[in-house]
Write a protein that holds these residues in place. Structure first.
Motif, short mmCIF file in Angstrom:
data_model
loop_
_atom_site.label_atom_id
_atom_site.label_comp_id
_atom_site.label_asym_id
_atom_site.label_seq_id
_atom_site.Cartn_x
_atom_site.Cartn_y
_atom_site.Cartn_z
N GLY A 18 4.13 42.04 -59.98
CA GLY A 18 3.99 40.61 -60.27
C GLY A 18 3.67 39.79 -59.02
N GLY A 20 4.17 36.93 -56.16
CA GLY A 20 5.27 36.28 -55.46
C GLY A 20 5.76 36.97 -54.20
N LYS A 21 5.18 38.11 -53.86
CA LYS A 21 5.67 38.86 -52.70
C LYS A 21 5.36 38.14 -51.39
N THR A 22 4.10 37.80 -51.19
CA THR A 22 3.71 37.13 -49.95
C THR A 22 4.35 35.74 -49.88
N THR A 23 4.33 35.03 -51.01
CA THR A 23 4.88 33.67 -50.97
C THR A 23 6.40 33.69 -50.77
N HIS A 145 2.79 46.39 -52.95
CA HIS A 145 2.97 47.20 -54.16
C HIS A 145 3.52 48.58 -53.85
N ILE A 178 -2.26 28.06 -54.79
CA ILE A 178 -1.34 28.86 -55.60
C ILE A 178 -1.50 30.34 -55.24
N ASP A 179 -2.74 30.78 -55.25
CA ASP A 179 -3.03 32.20 -55.02
C ASP A 179 -3.53 32.48 -53.61
P1 ATP Z 1 1.33 35.80 -53.65
O1 ATP Z 1 0.46 35.94 -52.41
O2 ATP Z 1 0.78 34.78 -54.58
O3 ATP Z 1 2.78 35.66 -53.34
P2 ATP Z 1 1.62 38.62 -54.07
O4 ATP Z 1 1.76 38.73 -52.61
O5 ATP Z 1 2.80 39.03 -54.89
O6 ATP Z 1 1.19 37.16 -54.47
P3 ATP Z 1 -0.60 40.44 -53.88
O7 ATP Z 1 -0.52 41.77 -54.51
O8 ATP Z 1 -0.47 40.36 -52.41
O9 ATP Z 1 0.42 39.46 -54.62
O10 ATP Z 1 -1.96 39.83 -54.35
C1 ATP Z 1 -2.34 38.58 -54.01
C2 ATP Z 1 -3.18 37.95 -55.09
O11 ATP Z 1 -3.16 38.68 -56.32
C3 ATP Z 1 -2.70 36.58 -55.45
O12 ATP Z 1 -3.85 35.78 -55.63
C4 ATP Z 1 -1.97 36.73 -56.75
O13 ATP Z 1 -2.00 35.60 -57.60
C5 ATP Z 1 -2.70 37.85 -57.39
N1 ATP Z 1 -1.77 38.59 -58.26
C6 ATP Z 1 -0.51 38.93 -57.98
N2 ATP Z 1 0.07 39.54 -59.03
C7 ATP Z 1 -0.86 39.60 -60.01
C8 ATP Z 1 -0.90 40.11 -61.36
N3 ATP Z 1 0.17 40.69 -61.91
N4 ATP Z 1 -2.05 39.98 -62.04
C9 ATP Z 1 -3.13 39.40 -61.50
N5 ATP Z 1 -3.18 38.89 -60.23
C10 ATP Z 1 -2.05 38.99 -59.51
#
Ligand code: ATP
Ligand code: MG
Length: 180
Positions: A18, A20-23, A145, A178-179
């Motif tokens: 899901g 939210g990891k980086t944020t 991941h 957001i992303d």
């Molecule tokens: P963020 O940077 O928003 O905290 P993240 O670090 O958890 O997200 P990453 O795997 O690093 O996620 O991927 C970053 C991008 O992929 C972000 O634009 C995020 O919105 C998108 N993303 C994350 N999870 C999903 C998902 N389950 N389905 C589709 N896109 C996703």
């Protein structure tokens, strides 16, 4: 309230499919900066613009962000040979290790380093070695991941982001602020 608390530093893992990891890691950096702690963020595998690159400049000299690596691996038009990604990952890791043991930082965040391991660009033994070498009071945050059972076992705090819903599945693409 200045400087670093004296407790043992933690090994923190943000993993899962899901968002939210980086944020989450950036939120932690923001919080630590509030206590004038020194935070280093090394982003593995990101070379494009994301809002935090500019925002952390406003948190100088408490937070520093370095983008290393060569971007997405095998997706989104990536045409670079895996050997190039591997080289970039190794060099980013060398930088991370050097900075971590320098004693200059209260918090070190290795963003997407777990993904770099699960993509086969870095051996997992590197991450385990990093954990062993962590200065006692420093907090180490690892994101990405597919955290392995071994890594989870070594960590003090592990949160797995679960994709209950993501707008991407409705065809809503990445949104500024957001992303990225
Ligand atoms: P963020 O940077 O928003 O905290 P993240 O670090 O958890 O997200 P990453 O795997 O690093 O996620 O991927 C970053 C991008 O992929 C972000 O634009 C995020 O919105 C998108 N993303 C994350 N999870 C999903 C998902 N389950 N389905 C589709 N896109 C996703
Ligand atoms: Mg991320």
């Amino acid at each position: 309230m200045e400087g670093k608390h004296q407790e043992k530093g933690l090994i923190i893992v943000y993993t899962g499919e899901g968002k939210g990891k980086t944020t989450a890691a950036l939120g932690l950096a923001l919080r630590a900066a509030g206590y004038k702690q020194k935070v280093l963020i090394i982003q593995f595998g990101k070379i494009w613009f994301s809002g935090e690159v500019v925002a952390v400049k406003k948190l100088k000299p408490f937070v520093e962000l370095r983008q290393e690596g060569k971007g997405f691996v095998g997706i989104l038009g990536d045409r670079q040979p895996k050997s190039e990604h591997r080289k970039a990952a190794r060099s980013a890791f060398a930088d991370l290790e050097k900075e971590m043991v320098s004693g200059k930082w209260d918090v070190v965040i290795a963003d997407e380093v777990i993904g770099t391991v699960s993509a086969g660009l870095l051996p997992e033994s590197f991450l385990l070695r990093l954990i062993t070498a962590k200065p006692a009071k420093m907090d180490l945050v690892l994101t990405g991941h597919h955290a392995s059972a071994k890594l989870i076992n070594k960590a003090d705090l592990v949160t797995e982001m679960l994709p209950v819903k993501h707008p991407f599945t409705k065809g809503i693409l990445a949104k500024r602020g957001i992303d990225y």
